[in-house]
Design an enzyme around this catalytic site. Structure first.
Site: not given
Ligand code: AMP
Length: 276
Positions: A25, A31
């Protein structure tokens, strides 16, 4: 996009070629780039968001690791992710973490030496996630070079039917490798941080010279070490290695990689530049 909290629900998803991006996260472009690549190449995209306690050594930043599910959810959705798998620690380790995967030699140096137990935690959670999600392709960032080698080795040794795809490191405009931990940097340290990549680039350029020798590479590493130390970095390691075995090498024949881990204040940064 669906948020899935349980292993049972993950298992009941529809069939279709699946691309999987495991994460902890605090999403950034690194990402999001992996998610976009997965979107482009698969029918379904699954992203896991799990801050895995077993890969943090005692005294590391597990508790203060940045967490913001609402923001991450919106970002994943915007990349076309189908499922965000966000189990809690109990769902993943409710039975107690008894079986552990140790990848061996590859994990002994560098990150493995600086962070005892780290790669056992990474390999074990990634194997669990592969078994839960059962993807065709899994995407990892070259930013974590040793992690990529460890996962590739695990997949090969345990005959896990997943294709591992390694994607280039995404950087800030000034060259700093994107990382969820960059938010910890004071503004002064943030200004200094791009020096890491600059020194790695210098090292691989130096190593590329036709006349280079082992001792001149040793010297170049020593000089970069001093430059970084004088700028305020506390260095864990700075080396030239084979990017696949992670063993030190001295020579100008690719592949080779310059790798570094260093602390600025309380923030630990890693980076690498690979020449293939
Ligand atoms: P993390 O959430 O830090 O565990 O990272 C999840 C995945 O994103 C891992 O495969 C990382 O290697 C990858 N990743 C992290 N930072 C970057 C970056 N700057 N560029 C590309 N991939 C990255």
């Amino acid at each position: 996009m669906r948020i899935v909290r349980t292993i049972a629900e993950m298992r009941s998803r529809p069939a279709g070629k699946t691309g999987f991006v495991p994460t902890m996260g605090a999403f950034h472009e690194g990402h999001l780039g992996l998610m976009r690549k997965a979107r482009h190449e698969n029918e379904q995209v699954v992203v896991s968001l799990f801050v895995n306690p077993t890969q943090f050594a005692a005294g590391e930043d597990f508790e203060r690791y940045p967490r913001d599910l609402a923001r991450d959810q919106a970002l994943a959705e915007a990349q076309g992710v189908d499922i965000l798998f966000a189990p809690d620690v109990d769902e993943m380790y409710g039975g107690g973490p008894t079986t552990t995967i140790q990848v061996g030699e590859l994990t002994e140096r560098w990150e493995g030496a600086a962070r005892p137990g780290h790669f056992d935690g990474v390999a074990t959670v990634v194997a669990k996630l592969f078994n839960i999600v059962r993807p065709e392709v899994a995407y990892f960032g070259q930013k974590d070079l040793q992690q990529c080698a460890v996962i590739q080795r695990m997949v090969q040794d345990l005959n896990i039917p997943v294709h591992v795809s390694i994607e280039p490191t995404m950087r800030e405009p000034d060259g700093l490798a994107m990382s969820s931990r960059n938010v910890y940097l004071s503004s002064e340290d943030r200004q200094r941080a791009p020096l890491l990549q600059a020194e790695l680039m210098k090292l691989v350029e130096f190593a590329a010279q036709p006349e280079v020798t082992a001792s001149s590479i040793d010297e170049a590493i020593h000089e970069s070490w001093e430059t970084l130390r004088n700028a305020g970095f506390a260095i864990d390691y700075l080396e030239m290695v084979d990017p696949d075995t992670l063993l030190p090498i001295r020579g100008n024949k690719p592949p080779y990689a310059a790798i570094v881990a260093a602390r600025l204040g309380r923030t630990r940064l890693i980076d690498n530049v690979v020449v293939r």
